[in-house]
Design an enzyme around this catalytic site. Structure first.
Site: not given
Length: 649
Positions: A198, A304, A335
């Site tokens: 991320s 995601d 995610h």
């Protein structure tokens, strides 16, 4: 800038390099042969744990001195004692104190001397005994670092780049946050690999895009490639807040007290209009893909909806265009870190990747398929290259059917119009569930049942010509696989995984830092349809990706929506659908008005990357049509969750 030669094949190792690596890393037992795998021969319990503060050369917090970022280091003690220099694996993050890392939300912990006790995740536990140093960097403005968070801008990127420079002898570091005693990285050879999920992986992308020397590879997991695309899709807002909210979310208390001016610059630079500004240019790493020297092993969840898959698609394409060495994993998850959906294979592959890229071991990973793709939960296929050879963009065209809003999809240009009214209370799941029913909020176009499999691989574009009734209007375009399947439930809390109570161990442990993590299993859902790809836009951006204008009601406008990258097989017996609608609830914000839009089908099309191209589509749709689809509601996943933070916990 001088031209730099690029290679699409892997770098060969020189004989001298092999000899040097053998001398530095071989155990006596294996000294007679070239190594293929680093072994856990060093003590983790006795590893050096230390902290340094690296001078970034910036004064983001305006206190009259250069910002220093905190760098926590865990490294094996024995190589330095023997005069051997080792490579570095680095994770630069804003989350080490505010939010945690990994599925269990781990934070850094420290002893009475300020040295790290628990380093989140398994990287130090696993790789330090194998002859690597692990470095955890607090981004500027977070945890123990000076400066201010600027959400992917110069401060964020320089936080990590300065550390790479220090590891290679080009920057200064100190043993304390405010002192003058210098710290040297004499224990490393400077070869660095960055990893992270991320925001952390985003920093790896951004540092690689500077072309910094010494950064040999990056492993971005579910990472952002352009921050504009985290907040907007061609002018349409994806969230009800901007990067100023995000910086405040991760700022340390010290930064909150000092960074009001930086916070205001973020507000001013990122207007909620969706217009492109210099702020976004600074945070666009795709434009600098030509500077990337490092190899790239990226992984992303195809569902995601936090860091949406446009990010990996445009980054991958730019890297390919510039001949960057690369590898990719694509899962069915949202995610989620691959450590939590394919743990054993991930640790093994990552181990061999770092051994090859940082130690120079000829372990064969460069001769393996480029891509691993999860086709069903825990069922993986490979491609020698990605997208696969033979993939070609194919133009699919919508046409009217026998009832309003329920049309066909094929290779022949359609005619006529379809009309729908934006309903912000409905989402892609509502549209897909009623694909065969005439409903006022969407227009759907469907192939007949396929007689053969059809693989979509890459990024699609949908061009829509629409006439609005209001000065503002948003559009969504969605590709859907219509047919029964069992998929990972990416809309559930775990985004495709369930966390179990038992644990497995990956590396060595100490009293304060366990290498044992909770196991996971695939969280599955039986569905009647699967959303394959999505894209959104503000129709007011019809003339420019970077600036929107008010619309004239009653006037037709043409705009192209960028659909997210994917890799999906629509199997024989299923149907492929294109849906065009307004606000996709919880995935984009609604416009100021509630428009009705009339779509000109002759001037609307989808350009879809199909393996085998138009001939594959023609072959897959050449069978008999079979019975007409029954107009019943189809079951899918629940409405996906809304995210506002690109974190990994």
């Amino acid at each position: 800038m001088p031209t730099r030669t690029r290679f699409t094949t892997w770098r060969p190792l020189a004989t001298a390099a092999i000899a040097a690596l053998m001398a530095a890393f071989l155990t006596p037992i294996a000294a007679h042969a070239a190594p293929r795998e680093s072994q856990p021969v060093y003590s983790y319990d006795n590893a050096v744990r230390e902290a340094v503060w690296v001078d970034t050369g910036l004064d983001g917090d305006g206190d009259g001195r250069h910002d220093r970022v905190a760098v926590d280091i865990v490294r094996p003690r024995e190589p330095a004692q023997q005069g051997r220099k080792i490579p570095v694996i680095m994770d630069a993050s804003p989350y080490y104190s505010c939010c945690g890392r990994g599925n269990e939300g781990q934070l850094k912990t420290y002893d009475a001397h300020g040295d790290v006790v628990q380093m989140p995740l398994f990287y130090d536990n696993y790789f330090v005994p194998r002859g690597y140093a692990f470095v955890g960097v607090d981004l500027a403005g977070t945890n123990r670092s000076d400066g201010c968070v600027d959400v992917g801008g110069r401060s964020d990127i320089q936080s990590a780049k300065a550390v790479v420079d220090w590891l290679n002898g080009r920057a200064k570091a100190y043993t304390t946050r405010t002192g003058t005693a210098r710290a040297k990285a004499s224990w490393t050879n400077g070869k660095t690999g960055m990893i992270g999920k991320s925001w952390d992986g985003t920093i790896a992308n951004g540092v690689a895009a500077t072309g910094v020397k010494g950064l040999k590879t990056i492993v971005p997991i579910s990472a952002i490639s352009s921050w504009y695309d985290y907040y907007f899709a061609k002018g349409a807002p994806l969230y009800d807040s901007g990067p100023d909210w995000l910086s405040d979310y991760v700022d340390s208390p010290d930064a909150r007290a000092k960074c009001a001016a930086v916070q205001q610059k973020i507000v001013d630079g990122a207007p909620r209009t969706g217009d492109w500004t210099k702020f976004w240019t600074e945070r666009d790493y795709v434009k600098d893909a030509s500077k990337v020297r490092a190899s790239v092993f990226l992984t992303h969840g195809l569902q995601d909806l936090n860091v949406r898959t446009k990010h990996f698609g445009q980054w991958w394409d730019a890297l390919a265009k510039n001949g960057v060495e690369r590898k990719i994993w694509l899962s069915q998850t949202g995610h989620v870190d691959p450590f939590d959906f394919r743990r054993g294979a991930w640790v093994d592959t990552l181990h061999r990747w770092f051994d090859h890229e940082l130690l120079g071991y000829d372990n064969g990973i460069d001769r393996e398929p480029m891509a691993d793709v999860e086709r069903h939960p825990d069922q993986w296929v490979t491609s020698s290259v990605w997208p696969p050879r033979g993939t070609a963009t194919t133009t699919l065209r919508p046409d009217q059917g026998t009832q309003a809003g329920v049309g066909t999809l094929g290779l022949t240009k359609g005619d006529g119009t379809e009309t729908f009214t934006d309903d912000p209370q409905l989402s892609e799941t509502d549209w897909a569930a009623q694909i065969d029913t005439s409903t006022p909020a969407k227009a759907g176009f469907v192939t007949k049942p396929l007689s053969g499999d059809l693989r979509v691989s890459g990024s699609s574009k949908v061009t829509v010509t629409a006439t609005p009734t209001t000065p503002t209007a948003h559009l969504s375009a969605v590709l859907v696989d219509l047919g029964p399947d069992t998929i990972r439930d990416y809309a559930a809390g775990g985004e495709g995984i369930s966390t179990l109570t038992d644990r497995s161990c990956w590396g060595a442990s100490t009293t304060g830092d366990s290498a044992c993590f909770k196991n996971t299993a695939a969280k599955k859902a039986d569905v009647d349809y699967t959303v394959v790809s999505r894209g959104w836009a503000d129709l007011g951006n019809y003339a420019s990706d970077r600036r929107g204008v008010a619309l004239t009601p009653g006037k037709a406008y043409t705009i192209t929506l960028d659909l997210a990258a994917t890799d999906h097989v629509v199997p024989a017996g299923h149907r492929l659908a294109l849906i065009v609608a307004g606000t996709d609830k919880d995935l984009i914000d609604p416009p100021a008005d509630t428009p009705t839009l009339t779509v000109d089908l002759a001037r609307t099309s989808a350009r879809v990357p199909l393996v085998g191209g138009a001939s594959a589509f023609r072959h897959a749709t050449s069978g008999t049509s079979g019975a007409a689809a029954e107009a019943t509601d189809l079951d899918g996943v629940r409405v996906p969750r809304t995210h506002r933070v690109p974190d990994g916990s």
